[in-house]
Design a protein around this motif. Structure first.
Motif, PDB file in Angstrom:
ATOM      1  N   ASP A 106       1.021  -1.237   0.142  1.00  0.00           N
ATOM      2  CA  ASP A 106      -0.274  -0.090  -0.221  1.00  0.00           C
ATOM      3  C   ASP A 106       1.413   1.054  -0.013  1.00  0.00           C
ATOM      4  O   ASP A 106       1.851   1.437   0.451  1.00  0.00           O
ATOM      5  CB  ASP A 106      -0.718  -0.327   1.626  1.00  0.00           C
ATOM      6  CG  ASP A 106      -1.350   1.530   1.337  1.00  0.00           C
ATOM      7  OD1 ASP A 106      -2.545   1.855   1.226  1.00  0.00           O
ATOM      8  OD2 ASP A 106      -0.412   1.687   2.155  1.00  0.00           O
ATOM      9  N   ASP A 107       0.452   1.595  -0.537  1.00  0.00           N
ATOM     10  CA  ASP A 107       1.345   3.548  -1.043  1.00  0.00           C
ATOM     11  C   ASP A 107       0.004   4.234  -0.311  1.00  0.00           C
ATOM     12  O   ASP A 107      -0.342   4.070   0.517  1.00  0.00           O
ATOM     13  CB  ASP A 107       1.733   3.675  -2.428  1.00  0.00           C
ATOM     14  CG  ASP A 107       0.293   3.699  -2.909  1.00  0.00           C
ATOM     15  OD1 ASP A 107       1.034   3.145  -4.121  1.00  0.00           O
ATOM     16  OD2 ASP A 107      -0.686   3.568  -2.793  1.00  0.00           O
ATOM     17  N   GLU A 108       1.209   5.728  -0.538  1.00  0.00           N
ATOM     18  CA  GLU A 108       0.511   6.704   0.004  1.00  0.00           C
ATOM     19  C   GLU A 108      -0.828   6.433  -0.262  1.00  0.00           C
ATOM     20  O   GLU A 108      -1.704   6.873  -1.177  1.00  0.00           O
ATOM     21  CB  GLU A 108       0.798   8.298  -0.481  1.00  0.00           C
ATOM     22  CG  GLU A 108       2.161   7.959  -0.377  1.00  0.00           C
ATOM     23  CD  GLU A 108       2.942   8.240   0.774  1.00  0.00           C
ATOM     24  OE1 GLU A 108       3.347   8.261   1.343  1.00  0.00           O
ATOM     25  OE2 GLU A 108       2.734   6.753   1.105  1.00  0.00           O
ATOM     26  N   ASN A 158       1.949   2.187   7.973  1.00  0.00           N
ATOM     27  CA  ASN A 158       2.005   3.311   6.980  1.00  0.00           C
ATOM     28  C   ASN A 158       3.211   4.216   7.954  1.00  0.00           C
ATOM     29  O   ASN A 158       4.077   4.817   7.199  1.00  0.00           O
ATOM     30  CB  ASN A 158       1.082   3.554   6.812  1.00  0.00           C
ATOM     31  CG  ASN A 158       0.818   2.555   5.752  1.00  0.00           C
ATOM     32  OD1 ASN A 158       1.577   2.860   4.867  1.00  0.00           O
ATOM     33  ND2 ASN A 158      -0.933   3.330   5.038  1.00  0.00           N
ATOM     34  N   PHE A 159       2.399   4.570   8.846  1.00  0.00           N
ATOM     35  CA  PHE A 159       3.232   5.512   9.923  1.00  0.00           C
ATOM     36  C   PHE A 159       4.344   5.124  10.369  1.00  0.00           C
ATOM     37  O   PHE A 159       4.901   6.266  10.392  1.00  0.00           O
ATOM     38  CB  PHE A 159       2.364   5.999  11.051  1.00  0.00           C
ATOM     39  CG  PHE A 159       2.373   6.392  12.066  1.00  0.00           C
ATOM     40  CD1 PHE A 159       1.934   7.711  12.174  1.00  0.00           C
ATOM     41  CD2 PHE A 159       2.427   6.238  13.376  1.00  0.00           C
ATOM     42  CE1 PHE A 159       2.749   9.168  12.764  1.00  0.00           C
ATOM     43  CE2 PHE A 159       3.128   7.247  14.796  1.00  0.00           C
ATOM     44  CZ  PHE A 159       3.244   8.132  14.031  1.00  0.00           C
ATOM     45  N   VAL A 160       4.565   3.884  10.031  1.00  0.00           N
ATOM     46  CA  VAL A 160       5.894   3.600  10.926  1.00  0.00           C
ATOM     47  C   VAL A 160       6.891   4.499   9.285  1.00  0.00           C
ATOM     48  O   VAL A 160       8.446   4.180   9.859  1.00  0.00           O
ATOM     49  CB  VAL A 160       5.823   2.515  11.482  1.00  0.00           C
ATOM     50  CG1 VAL A 160       7.794   1.749  11.600  1.00  0.00           C
ATOM     51  CG2 VAL A 160       4.986   1.833  13.075  1.00  0.00           C
ATOM     52  N   LYS A 161       6.241   3.350   8.846  1.00  0.00           N
ATOM     53  CA  LYS A 161       6.987   3.722   7.621  1.00  0.00           C
ATOM     54  C   LYS A 161       8.162   5.293   7.210  1.00  0.00           C
ATOM     55  O   LYS A 161       8.702   5.530   6.812  1.00  0.00           O
ATOM     56  CB  LYS A 161       6.151   3.311   6.314  1.00  0.00           C
ATOM     57  CG  LYS A 161       6.692   1.948   5.709  1.00  0.00           C
ATOM     58  CD  LYS A 161       5.681   1.942   5.088  1.00  0.00           C
ATOM     59  CE  LYS A 161       4.233   0.170   4.801  1.00  0.00           C
ATOM     60  NZ  LYS A 161       3.594   0.309   3.444  1.00  0.00           N
ATOM     61  N   LEU A 162       7.149   6.391   7.008  1.00  0.00           N
ATOM     62  CA  LEU A 162       7.577   7.422   7.820  1.00  0.00           C
ATOM     63  C   LEU A 162       8.247   7.871   8.289  1.00  0.00           C
ATOM     64  O   LEU A 162       9.625   8.808   8.125  1.00  0.00           O
ATOM     65  CB  LEU A 162       6.256   8.716   8.960  1.00  0.00           C
ATOM     66  CG  LEU A 162       5.468   9.092   7.546  1.00  0.00           C
ATOM     67  CD1 LEU A 162       5.061   8.374   5.703  1.00  0.00           C
ATOM     68  CD2 LEU A 162       4.176   9.723   7.764  1.00  0.00           C
TER      69      LEU A 162
END
Length: 441
Positions: A156-158, A210-214
């Motif tokens: 999943d991307d943005e 996704n938050f962590v990916k940030l």
DNA sequence: ACCTCCCGCCAATGT
DNA sequence: ACATTGGCGGGAGGT
């Protein structure tokens, strides 16, 4: 109408439940005082003895209790109902906790109502995975299909859906818009697994990742929630969905915070609260969130977090370990058990030598004893500790024959597990899973 | 007044 | 049909 909800908020738990919560808290070896369940005096008086305080009900606290309750050698599968009962909360809240714990590799869903405790040892791999995926997305490379297995880490991307939104409100869409997933559109995409995963696209677990990916890919290690929301959401900021997203991020931040993955800080300048990734410098949080400075040695504010940056120093040669990958095995019963057993054995093994010597690394569970650094042989584990070294520190322990055996199964389980969502691009498991495992053998 | 974020309704999914 | 999951956003506590 809505008042019902308000009313219900207060009572919520029967005295019996409350008692249980207390019991749990007390039973837990050493819950750092920062999130003592029972009572939060909150330095500001004003709270009458009977006062209801939401702090006592925070997801962060709940998470701490959850970890304290299950982060031990003898935990086997975790039942949601049981957890809810023992922690004195409604089932709904358990889902929240479990979802984020799973997305960082601490838990695995085993079956309906059933989760397996992997523990903090599962984090390194999960994060490595996440980072890789994040980088891949970033560079526009193929998004790695992946899907399902309860396990976390799906691509999943943005996630951006619903951009436009032209003109006034019209929240028309909502549950309409088949939308499928715009992501995963590489040339010759093997298969669109949309299947109205629409719901999953917004899951707390995915959002957590996704938050962590940030953090794993950003240059800075600090970010405010609305910045994050803005990033995670397209720029098609729908003021409304934005608010919702931020709400969720608060939820996530609270539990990640209780796990010490991140901590809340006050952005030097703008006074704006933000969250900082505690990559390799886990330090016990203080009283109530907001860290009291005391950055560990070598830690500088704007210093880019280099967490997992050196994940490449792992040799890619996958020794024997024939890659037959017999069947699929969804890591259900058997797989999970093997995994669990292995973990238990390992921890037992490690723990026996020096009590409390087991290091959790940066993400030292808040509930764990904090003087675990007393074993001098390791030197000062605090600042140097990062997941890589944690992994490395495991190796010597596995010279044991029996354990080695167990690990063979362990490896097998992981292989099949990963192959599940790596189907198609088996290279992934060679790049990450294998190397890591090789390290252990 | 704005920031946090708990709570539980109820829709999507799973059995 | 019933049970699980869990998105979502109202609105109250906190500052």
């Amino acid at each position: 109408m809505a008042t019902a909800a308000v009313m219900a908020a207060i009572p919520s738990s029967s005295p019996a439940d409350a008692a249980e919560v207390v019991a749990v808290a007390v039973a837990v070896p050493s819950l750092p005082q920062r999130q003592q369940p029972v009572f939060v005096e909150g330095r500001g008086a004003k709270l009458r003895d009977h006062a209801y305080s939401r702090k006592q009900k925070s997801l962060g606290l709940l998470c701490s209790n959850f970890v304290a309750l299950y982060n031990r050698d003898d935990v086997e599968s975790i039942g949601l109902d049981d957890a809810a009962r023992r922690l004195g909360v409604e089932r709904r809240r358990i889902y929240d906790i479990v979802n984020v714990l799973e997305s960082v590799g601490i838990l695995v869903r085993k079956a309906k109502n059933r989760y397996s405790w992997i523990g903090f040892g599962g984090v390194p791999m999960a994060l490595r995975e996440l980072k890789e995926r994040a980088l891949r997305e970033k560079s526009g490379l193929a998004p790695l299909p992946v899907d399902e297995p309860s396990a976390a880490i799906m691509s999943d991307d943005e996630d951006e859906d619903k951009m436009g939104e032209a003109d006034g409100d019209t929240e028309s869409e909502k549950l309409s818009q088949p939308v499928d997933n715009p992501s995963d559109n590489k040339p010759g995409a093997p298969r669109c697994r949309l299947k109205s995963d629409h719901r999953k696209e917004k899951s707390l677990g995915l959002l957590t990742q996704n938050f962590v990916k940030l953090f794993l890919t950003m240059e800075v290690d600090t970010i405010s929630l609305d910045e994050a929301a803005k990033l995670l959401l397209g720029e098609g900021h729908a003021e409304n969905s934005m608010r919702t997203k931020v709400r969720r991020l608060y939820d996530i931040a609270n539990v990640l915070s209780s796990l010490n993955f991140i901590d809340k800080i006050q952005q030097a300048d703008s006074r704006k609260p933000a969250f900082r990734w505690l990559g390799s410098a886990g330090k016990p949080k203080t009283e109530n969130g907001v860290t009291i400075a005391v950055p560990p040695p070598g830690k500088t504010m704007s210093n880019k977090r280099a967490f997992g940056t050196e994940l490449t120093n792992i040799d890619i040669n996958r020794s024997r370990l024939d890659s037959t990958i017999p069947k699929k095995a969804k890591l259900t019963q058997s797989g999970g058990d093997i995994l669990k057993n292995c973990k238990v054995s390992v921890q037992k093994q490690l723990g026996q030598g020096s009590k409390g010597g087991f290091v959790y690394g940066p993400f030292h569970p808040s509930g764990a004893r904090k003087q675990d650094l007393d074993n001098g042989n390791k030197g000062h584990t605090d600042s140097v500790q990062n997941w890589e070294s944690l992994a490395a520190s495991f190796r010597p322990q596995y010279q044991n024959q029996a354990l080695g055996d167990l690990f063979a199964h362990y490896v097998e389980a992981w292989k099949s597990w990963y192959s599940e969502f790596a189907q198609g691009s088996s290279m992934m498991q060679q790049h990450f899973v294998m190397p890591v495992i090789n390290q252990f053998l």
